[in-house]
Each structure stands twice: as structure tokens, then as C-alpha cells.
Design a protein around this motif. Structure first.
Motif, PDB file in Angstrom:
ATOM      1  N   ALA A 122       0.811  -1.225   0.000  1.00 17.51           N
ATOM      2  CA  ALA A 122       0.000   0.000   0.000  1.00 17.51           C
ATOM      3  C   ALA A 122       0.844   1.275   0.000  1.00 17.51           C
ATOM      4  O   ALA A 122       0.369   2.321  -0.408  1.00 17.51           O
ATOM      5  CB  ALA A 122      -0.935   0.005   1.211  1.00 17.51           C
ATOM      6  N   HIS A 123       2.106   1.188   0.429  1.00 21.73           N
ATOM      7  CA  HIS A 123       2.954   2.378   0.487  1.00 21.73           C
ATOM      8  C   HIS A 123       3.895   2.508  -0.705  1.00 21.73           C
ATOM      9  O   HIS A 123       4.817   3.322  -0.681  1.00 21.73           O
ATOM     10  CB  HIS A 123       3.763   2.378   1.789  1.00 21.73           C
ATOM     11  N   LEU A 124       3.643   1.743  -1.741  1.00 19.56           N
ATOM     12  CA  LEU A 124       4.481   1.757  -2.939  1.00 19.56           C
ATOM     13  C   LEU A 124       4.676   3.161  -3.505  1.00 19.56           C
ATOM     14  O   LEU A 124       5.775   3.536  -3.914  1.00 19.56           O
ATOM     15  CB  LEU A 124       3.860   0.854  -4.009  1.00 19.56           C
ATOM     16  N   LEU A 125       3.652   3.965  -3.504  1.00 20.02           N
ATOM     17  CA  LEU A 125       3.734   5.293  -4.102  1.00 20.02           C
ATOM     18  C   LEU A 125       4.538   6.293  -3.278  1.00 20.02           C
ATOM     19  O   LEU A 125       4.763   7.417  -3.720  1.00 20.02           O
ATOM     20  CB  LEU A 125       2.331   5.835  -4.397  1.00 20.02           C
ATOM     21  N   ALA A 126       5.006   5.873  -2.103  1.00 23.08           N
ATOM     22  CA  ALA A 126       5.864   6.758  -1.302  1.00 23.08           C
ATOM     23  C   ALA A 126       7.125   7.133  -2.079  1.00 23.08           C
ATOM     24  O   ALA A 126       7.651   8.234  -1.917  1.00 23.08           O
ATOM     25  CB  ALA A 126       6.229   6.101   0.021  1.00 23.08           C
TER      26      ALA A 126
ATOM     27  N   ARG B 195      18.270  14.979 -11.736  1.00 26.07           N
ATOM     28  CA  ARG B 195      17.446  14.893 -12.944  1.00 26.07           C
ATOM     29  C   ARG B 195      17.417  13.481 -13.489  1.00 26.07           C
ATOM     30  O   ARG B 195      16.686  13.179 -14.409  1.00 26.07           O
ATOM     31  CB  ARG B 195      17.981  15.846 -14.031  1.00 26.07           C
ATOM     32  N   ASN B 196      18.254  12.621 -12.921  1.00 28.44           N
ATOM     33  CA  ASN B 196      18.322  11.239 -13.371  1.00 28.44           C
ATOM     34  C   ASN B 196      17.954  10.337 -12.195  1.00 28.44           C
ATOM     35  O   ASN B 196      18.809   9.730 -11.570  1.00 28.44           O
ATOM     36  CB  ASN B 196      19.719  10.927 -13.900  1.00 28.44           C
ATOM     37  N   ILE B 197      16.657  10.301 -11.892  1.00 27.55           N
ATOM     38  CA  ILE B 197      16.142   9.494 -10.789  1.00 27.55           C
ATOM     39  C   ILE B 197      15.591   8.207 -11.381  1.00 27.55           C
ATOM     40  O   ILE B 197      14.635   8.236 -12.161  1.00 27.55           O
ATOM     41  CB  ILE B 197      15.031  10.240 -10.014  1.00 27.55           C
ATOM     42  N   LEU B 198      16.199   7.092 -11.040  1.00 29.12           N
ATOM     43  CA  LEU B 198      15.751   5.798 -11.553  1.00 29.12           C
ATOM     44  C   LEU B 198      14.437   5.397 -10.887  1.00 29.12           C
ATOM     45  O   LEU B 198      14.072   5.942  -9.842  1.00 29.12           O
ATOM     46  CB  LEU B 198      16.831   4.745 -11.319  1.00 29.12           C
ATOM     47  N   GLY B 199      13.755   4.444 -11.487  1.00 27.64           N
ATOM     48  CA  GLY B 199      12.451   4.013 -10.992  1.00 27.64           C
ATOM     49  C   GLY B 199      12.456   3.554  -9.553  1.00 27.64           C
ATOM     50  O   GLY B 199      11.519   3.765  -8.812  1.00 27.64           O
ATOM     51  N   GLY B 200      13.538   2.926  -9.140  1.00 23.78           N
ATOM     52  CA  GLY B 200      13.653   2.486  -7.754  1.00 23.78           C
ATOM     53  C   GLY B 200      13.021   1.129  -7.519  1.00 23.78           C
ATOM     54  O   GLY B 200      12.376   0.552  -8.387  1.00 23.78           O
ATOM     55  N   VAL B 201      13.227   0.630  -6.327  1.00 20.20           N
ATOM     56  CA  VAL B 201      12.682  -0.664  -5.922  1.00 20.20           C
ATOM     57  C   VAL B 201      11.971  -0.482  -4.591  1.00 20.20           C
ATOM     58  O   VAL B 201      12.532   0.057  -3.647  1.00 20.20           O
ATOM     59  CB  VAL B 201      13.787  -1.735  -5.792  1.00 20.20           C
ATOM     60  N   TYR B 202      10.737  -0.937  -4.555  1.00 26.53           N
ATOM     61  CA  TYR B 202       9.962  -0.981  -3.315  1.00 26.53           C
ATOM     62  C   TYR B 202       9.780  -2.453  -2.961  1.00 26.53           C
ATOM     63  O   TYR B 202       9.362  -3.253  -3.806  1.00 26.53           O
ATOM     64  CB  TYR B 202       8.603  -0.309  -3.480  1.00 26.53           C
ATOM     65  N   ALA B 203      10.106  -2.812  -1.742  1.00 26.45           N
ATOM     66  CA  ALA B 203       9.958  -4.191  -1.273  1.00 26.45           C
ATOM     67  C   ALA B 203       9.074  -4.208  -0.041  1.00 26.45           C
ATOM     68  O   ALA B 203       8.972  -3.214   0.679  1.00 26.45           O
ATOM     69  CB  ALA B 203      11.328  -4.774  -0.935  1.00 26.45           C
ATOM     70  N   ILE B 204       8.447  -5.334   0.190  1.00 28.60           N
ATOM     71  CA  ILE B 204       7.705  -5.495   1.442  1.00 28.60           C
ATOM     72  C   ILE B 204       8.469  -6.474   2.330  1.00 28.60           C
ATOM     73  O   ILE B 204       9.216  -7.330   1.852  1.00 28.60           O
ATOM     74  CB  ILE B 204       6.236  -5.925   1.228  1.00 28.60           C
ATOM     75  N   ASP B 205       8.283  -6.308   3.619  1.00 26.87           N
ATOM     76  CA  ASP B 205       9.035  -7.073   4.616  1.00 26.87           C
ATOM     77  C   ASP B 205       9.038  -8.576   4.339  1.00 26.87           C
ATOM     78  O   ASP B 205      10.068  -9.223   4.478  1.00 26.87           O
ATOM     79  CB  ASP B 205       8.461  -6.841   6.016  1.00 26.87           C
ATOM     80  N   GLN B 206       7.904  -9.125   3.948  1.00 25.64           N
ATOM     81  CA  GLN B 206       7.805 -10.582   3.809  1.00 25.64           C
ATOM     82  C   GLN B 206       8.642 -11.133   2.657  1.00 25.64           C
ATOM     83  O   GLN B 206       8.848 -12.334   2.567  1.00 25.64           O
ATOM     84  CB  GLN B 206       6.350 -11.022   3.673  1.00 25.64           C
ATOM     85  N   TRP B 207       9.178 -10.277   1.802  1.00 23.30           N
ATOM     86  CA  TRP B 207      10.048 -10.731   0.713  1.00 23.30           C
ATOM     87  C   TRP B 207      11.491 -10.909   1.173  1.00 23.30           C
ATOM     88  O   TRP B 207      12.344 -11.339   0.406  1.00 23.30           O
ATOM     89  CB  TRP B 207      10.023  -9.751  -0.444  1.00 23.30           C
ATOM     90  N   ILE B 208      11.763 -10.559   2.439  1.00 33.22           N
ATOM     91  CA  ILE B 208      13.121 -10.635   2.974  1.00 33.22           C
ATOM     92  C   ILE B 208      13.084 -11.416   4.287  1.00 33.22           C
ATOM     93  O   ILE B 208      12.453 -10.993   5.258  1.00 33.22           O
ATOM     94  CB  ILE B 208      13.704  -9.221   3.209  1.00 33.22           C
ATOM     95  N   GLU B 209      13.755 -12.549   4.296  1.00 33.04           N
ATOM     96  CA  GLU B 209      13.817 -13.398   5.485  1.00 33.04           C
ATOM     97  C   GLU B 209      15.151 -13.206   6.182  1.00 33.04           C
ATOM     98  O   GLU B 209      16.190 -13.085   5.541  1.00 33.04           O
ATOM     99  CB  GLU B 209      13.674 -14.876   5.085  1.00 33.04           C
ATOM    100  N   ARG B 210      15.109 -13.194   7.500  1.00 35.67           N
ATOM    101  CA  ARG B 210      16.342 -13.146   8.280  1.00 35.67           C
ATOM    102  C   ARG B 210      16.922 -14.562   8.361  1.00 35.67           C
ATOM    103  O   ARG B 210      16.202 -15.501   8.665  1.00 35.67           O
ATOM    104  CB  ARG B 210      16.071 -12.639   9.687  1.00 35.67           C
TER     105      ARG B 210
END
Length: 188
Positions: free
Chosen positions: A113-117, A132-147
Motif C-alpha cells: 500500500a505504500h508503494l507510491l511513497a 534529474r536522473n532518478i531511476l524508478g527504484g525498488v519498493y519491497a515489502i518485509d515478507q520478501w526478505i527473510e532473516r
């Protein structure tokens, strides 16, 4: 040699955001890119909050940004935006502190839900700072990263692929800017 600085706006040392940062760092190093880090939470709080431009650690951090060809801006998302400590640091950059630099945003949040941040909270600030050269970026959610039990993080395959593409784009854009800069210097 190309140089990037990774600015982490996480107030938590063990944040899953570090999984994103570690992956980007590893892939960038494979491409021969020199990497520096600024962990904003490790800067002197008083100097950061009072905008003390004479503080040695603040000056050193600002010099890292100035010397870099690319800047990776990483933050968890709280209350639909990036962290306040990251904003406090970005406020210390000169008005054109990101001019001529490729910027790659990396955000992590609890839900999609916070992707548009990325687009509505961070990118306008980066633009005001001259990027002026801002790449699209990557938004991840917590559950995609395991400790991992022994330390470190395990990223989902899809997230790894997205980060790999972003690092590839970052590298290509930095190379293009450096070639263009050399051509401009030769023609001057």
C-alpha cells in the motif's frame, strides 16, 4: 572508477532494509563500482537536528555525496513516507547537491500500500536537490526478505531480479554520464 554512496535512512541497525542494501552493494562491487556508506542513524544526532554544518562527521558525509557519481537512497516507509532522519540528512545537502548524479531509491514497507511513497514522498525532494536522473527504484515489502539464522538476509527471487536490473541500470547511467562528462571536458 565509478563511485556510489549508499545513504541508509533506517533508524534500526537490524532492519530488513539492510538485505536490499547488501544485495545492491554486492552487485555493484561485481561491476567494479566503488561503494561508500552513510548510515544516517550513526551521525551525531545533535549535529543532524541542528543542521551543524561544521560538524566533522556531517562534513565527511556531505563530501561522500559530493564525490559520488551515483547515490542510492534507502529507507523504510513509516506513515506513508521515508524516515525523518533521512529527511534531516537530505535537508543538509546543498540546493544542487544531487545535480549530475544518478539516484536510485530503495524503500521497504510492511505492505504494498505504500508503494507510491517513492513517487510522491521521495522523488520530489530529490528533484529539488537537483537530481534529474532518478531511476524508478525498488519498493519491497518485509515478507520478501527473510532473516537468516546465522545473520544476514535471504531475498525472494523476484526481489533479487528487480534489484539486479536496478543495479544494471544504475551502472549504465553512471557510465553514460561519465562518458558525457569526459566528452564535454574535451570539447571545452
Amino acid at each position: 572508477m565509478s563511485h556510489i554512496v549508499i545513504i541508509s535512512g533506517s533508524p534500526t541497525p537490524g532492519s530488513r532494509l539492510n538485505g536490499l542494501i547488501d544485495h545492491v552493494e554486492s552487485k555493484s562491487a561485481e561491476k567494479g563500482i566503488k561503494i561508500s556508506h552513510i548510515r544516517v542513524s550513526e551521525l551525531p544526532a545533535e549535529a543532524l537536528l541542528h543542521a551543524n554544518f561544521k560538524d566533522e562527521q556531517i562534513l565527511a558525509a556531505l563530501a561522500l555525496v559530493e564525490s559520488a557519481s551515483g547515490v542510492v537512497i534507502a529507507s523504510p516507509v513509516y506513515k506513508a513516507s521515508f524516515t525523518g532522519i533521512l529527511k534531516a540528512f537530505l535537508d543538509l545537502l546543498p540546493q544542487t547537491g544531487l545535480k549530475g548524479k544518478v539516484t536510485l531509491p530503495l524503500f521497504i514497507g510492511g505492505t504494498i500500500a505504500h508503494l507510491l511513497a517513492l513517487d510522491y514522498a521521495l522523488k520530489p525532494v530529490l528533484s529539488v536537490l537537483g537530481s534529474r536522473n532518478i531511476l524508478g527504484g525498488v519498493y519491497a515489502i518485509d515478507q520478501w526478505i527473510e532473516r537468516r539464522d546465522g545473520g544476514g538476509f535471504e531475498l525472494s527471487e523476484e526481489l533479487q531480479e528487480r534489484l539486479d536490473r536496478s543495479v544494471e541500470e544504475l551502472s549504465e547511467e553512471i557510465n553514460w554520464l561519465e562518458i558525457r562528462s569526459k566528452d564535454t571536458a574535451v570539447n571545452s
